[in-house]
Design an enzyme around this catalytic site. Structure first.
Site, PDB file in Angstrom:
ATOM      1  N   CYS A  98      41.221  32.286  50.226  1.00 46.01           N
ATOM      2  CA  CYS A  98      42.250  31.828  51.160  1.00 46.01           C
ATOM      3  C   CYS A  98      41.730  30.682  52.036  1.00 46.01           C
ATOM      4  CB  CYS A  98      42.805  32.997  51.968  1.00 46.01           C
ATOM      5  SG  CYS A  98      44.356  32.576  52.817  1.00 46.01           S
ATOM      6  N   HIS A 104      44.977  36.335  47.720  1.00 43.04           N
ATOM      7  CA  HIS A 104      44.102  37.396  48.228  1.00 43.04           C
ATOM      8  C   HIS A 104      43.860  38.423  47.120  1.00 43.04           C
ATOM      9  CE1 HIS A 104      43.948  36.352  52.520  1.00 43.04           C
ATOM     10  NE2 HIS A 104      45.152  35.857  52.315  1.00 43.04           N
ATOM     11  N   GLU A 112      41.982  40.939  47.212  1.00 47.09           N
ATOM     12  CA  GLU A 112      41.876  42.279  47.813  1.00 47.09           C
ATOM     13  C   GLU A 112      43.240  42.898  48.102  1.00 47.09           C
ATOM     14  OE1 GLU A 112      42.223  39.553  51.359  1.00 47.09           O
ATOM     15  OE2 GLU A 112      41.397  39.425  49.327  1.00 47.09           O
TER      16      GLU A 112
END
Length: 196
Positions: A77, A178, A180
Site C-alpha cells: 500500500c 492489502h 493481509e
C-alpha cells in the site's frame, strides 16, 4: 525463516503480523538497520500520508537503507507508493526504487468514489509472487493515490482507469492492495513472497 517488518510511523503493521502468523511465521518488527540487513525477507507495509512518512524515513535513514537491501523486499500500500519515484500526495520525492509516478485518483462523476475502497480484480498477473493466483482474482484495496502503469508492473487493476496493482524491480516487490485483508488470495501472495 527470518522475516522483518520495517517499524516506522505507519499504521496497519499489526494486521500484517497476524497474517504472517496465520502462515506459521513469527516476524520481527524492527527499525534497527542491522536486523533489517540480516533478515531473510523484509516487508515494508504502511497506511498513512506520503510526505510526513518520507520525512520520518529520512530522519531515521530508512530511505537510504531500504533501497540498499539485497534480499527480497515487499512494500504494501503506502509502502509501494513510497518505493516509487514521486508522489502527488504532498508533492513528495520518494525512494525511487521503481521509476514510477504516484498520482491522485480524480473523480469526474458522483458515483466515482475516492478513495478506491473494496474488492477489485487483478489483471495481467505474472511472476513468482502470483504463482497459483488466477487472472481476475479479487483482492482488497484502500487508496486515494495510485502508481501509473509501467513496465515494472506485475499486476494491473482498473478503477477509473488502469493502474499498477503490483510492481517488481530486481529483488523489490510491491503491492497496492492489502494481502493481509485479501483472504486466501492475499495469503497465497504472502506465502509466495516468503518462499521466494
Amino acid at each position: 525463516m527470518n522475516v522483518a517488518i520495517v517499524q516506522y510511523n505507519a499504521g496497519n503493521v499489526q494486521s500484517v503480523i497476524y497474517a504472517l502468523e496465520r502462515l506459521g511465521i513469527t516476524p520481527t518488527l524492527t527499525g534497527d538497520p542491522d536486523q533489517l540487513r540480516a533478515a531473510d525477507k523484509v516487508i515494508f507495509p504502511g497506511v498513512g500520508e506520503a510526505s510526513t512518512t518520507m520525512d520520518h524515513l529520512r530522519e531515521t535513514g530508512v530511505d537510504e537503507l531500504l533501497p540498499s537491501l539485497t534480499q527480497p523486499v515487499l512494500g504494501i500500500c503506502l509502502g509501494l507508493q513510497l518505493m516509487c519515484r514521486h508522489s502527488e500526495e504532498g508533492n513528495t520525492p520518494c525512494m525511487g526504487i521503481f521509476d514510477v509516478l504516484v498520482k491522485k485518483f480524480v473523480s469526474h462523476r458522483p458515483e466515482e468514489k475516492v478513495p478506491h475502497m473494496g474488492w477489485n480484480q487483478l489483471h495481467q498477473v505474472k511472476g513468482p509472487l502470483f504463482e497459483g493466483i488466477a487472472p481476475e482474482d479479487y483482492v482488497y484495496f484502500v487508496h486515494s493515490f495510485y502508481a501509473e502503469q509501467h513496465p515494472d508492473a506485475i499486476a494491473l487493476c482498473n478503477y477509473l482507469h488502469p493502474f499498477s496493482a503490483a510492481l517488481q524491480h530486481q529483488n523489490f516487490y510491491a503491492l497496492q492492495f492489502h494481502p493481509e485483508k485479501s483472504g486466501d488470495v492475499g495469503a497465497r501472495v504472502l506465502r509466495n513472497f516468503v518462499e521466494l
